[in-house]
Write an enzyme that holds these catalytic residues in place. Structure first.
Site, PDB file in Angstrom:
ATOM      1  N   LYS A 122       6.342  29.790   2.343  1.00 41.55           N
ATOM      2  CA  LYS A 122       4.930  29.640   2.710  1.00 41.55           C
ATOM      3  C   LYS A 122       4.777  28.458   3.640  1.00 41.55           C
ATOM      4  O   LYS A 122       5.261  27.380   3.283  1.00 41.55           O
ATOM      5  CB  LYS A 122       4.116  29.421   1.430  1.00 41.55           C
ATOM      6  CG  LYS A 122       2.663  29.147   1.655  1.00 41.55           C
ATOM      7  CD  LYS A 122       1.991  28.797   0.354  1.00 41.55           C
ATOM      8  CE  LYS A 122       0.588  28.307   0.679  1.00 41.55           C
ATOM      9  NZ  LYS A 122      -0.084  27.788  -0.474  1.00 41.55           N
ATOM     10  N   LYS A 156       7.573  25.726  -0.103  1.00 43.06           N
ATOM     11  CA  LYS A 156       6.206  25.569   0.410  1.00 43.06           C
ATOM     12  C   LYS A 156       6.149  24.313   1.262  1.00 43.06           C
ATOM     13  O   LYS A 156       6.469  23.224   0.790  1.00 43.06           O
ATOM     14  CB  LYS A 156       5.233  25.462  -0.763  1.00 43.06           C
ATOM     15  CG  LYS A 156       3.800  25.172  -0.329  1.00 43.06           C
ATOM     16  CD  LYS A 156       2.848  25.262  -1.503  1.00 43.06           C
ATOM     17  CE  LYS A 156       1.441  24.876  -1.089  1.00 43.06           C
ATOM     18  NZ  LYS A 156       0.503  24.985  -2.224  1.00 43.06           N
TER      19      LYS A 156
END
Ligand code: PBG
Ligand code: ZN
Length: 333
Positions: free
Chosen positions: A257, A204
């Site tokens: 992400k 992320k």
């Protein structure tokens, strides 16, 4: 020049002139309902429904509003959701106590959602930022740095409460080192390790594309940013180490992400761990960009091409606010 000098291998068009042949040329890129997960924002007030100004066609729902919305989508083929809780009257404090209180909207909704939708896969985001007074994803020391041990302990406690309340999947989005092991240990100690899986937000990045989401969740940090725990956008090396860390700690599923600007990381992660199903989170900023890509048919085409490319890069499942639109597109085909 004689055609003797043209290799027959250079004639490609004979292999994709027909739509059925084109399908064979794009293996593993189909978009079926199990390739899509729908993020859901859950309010405390069970009867409330609130549109999200920064995300067209996205609502925040109280449970009594969410159930009819999901009933319709499940009929259309929806297979899985990812729940985010939002508190408005419950207190925000330094340790995020409301994340796992019995009054938390996610904790209260899970048993009801499980009973109402017996075949729906239910994942819960696990983080402290929607519930902390300072808005960070962990617990802070007196000087305002992340208190690592305290953060991991809290995150594992919250994950366990969601698991006990009925989540099939817990998805820690905080990016603290070693939280996957702490969560797995907690599941094992409660004999839930064979009934709950851990979807790690493993890769992320500290992206500016979470802006609309933070408005929705009212979860921006009061001070500072998340660059000490989310990854620097240019670092493929840290992404590889983060994926390896989470696999070693027992993650069932990995995630990249945001998605579209990070498809190289998706391919890298899939090559690194072909054994682990890989998720992409198509984040709020990506959603907002595609919504502005043109009229409704241009939006649909841009969306489906984007999802196809995410699948080609190695994603098995895409978490997307477009899930209702994707279902309606694939049901028409
Ligand atoms: C919170 C969280 C964020 C997102 C999912 N969980 C925001 C953040 O880390 O700042 C982003 C989702 C989106 O932008 O759609 N840990
Ligand atoms: Zn967070």
């Amino acid at each position: 020049m004689s055609d003797l000098f043209v290799s027959r291998e250079h004639i490609l068009q004979g292999g994709y002139f027909h739509s059925t042949l084109r399908k064979l040329q794009e293996p593993d890129t189909s978009i079926e309902p199990h390739n899509i997960m729908y993020p859901v924002f859950l309010l405390e007030n069970v009867d409330a429904i609130q549109p999200v100004a920064s995300l067209p066609n996205v609502n925040r729902y109280g449970l009594n509003q969410l159930i009819p919305a999901l009933t319709d989508l499940v009929e259309k083929g929806l297979k899985s959701i990812l729940i985010f809780g939002i508190v408005e009257t419950l207190p925000k404090d330094p340790t995020g106590s409301s994340a796992d209180s019995p009054f938390n909207p996610v904790v209260k909704a899970l048993p009801i959602l499980r009973a109402t939708f017996p075949s729906l896969l239910i994942a819960t985001d696990v983080c402290l930022c929607p519930y902390t007074s300072h808005g960070h994803c962990g617990v802070l020391t007196e000087t305002g740095a992340i208190d690592h041990a305290a953060s991991v302990k809290r995150i594992a406690e919250v994950a366990l409460i969601y698991a006990k309340a009925g989540a099939h999947v817990v998805a820690p989005s905080d990016m603290m080192d070693n939280r996957i092991k702490a969560i797995k240990d907690a599941l094992i100690a409660s004999k839930l390790d064979n009934q709950v899986s851990v979807l790690s937000y493993s890769c992320k990045f500290a992206s500016c594309m979470y802006g609309p989401f933070r408005d929705t969740m009212k979860s921006s940090p009061m001070e500072g940013d998340r660059k000490c725990y989310q990854l620097p956008p240019g670092s493929a090396g840290l992404a590889a180490r983060a994926a390896a860390r989470d696999v070693a700690e027992g993650a069932d599923f990995l995630m990249v992400k945001p998605g579209l600007p990070y498809l190289d990381i998706v391919r890298q992660t899939k090559n690194q761990f072909p054994t682990h199903p890989l998720f992409i989170y198509q984040v709020s900023g990506e959603y907002a960009m595609i919504c502005k890509s043109g009229d409704s048919s241009e939006i649909q085409n841009t969306l489906m091409e984007t999802l196809t490319c995410m699948r080609r890069a190695g994603a098995d499942c895409i978490i997307t606010y477009f899930a209702p639109l994707v279902l309606s597109i694939i049901n028409k085909k």
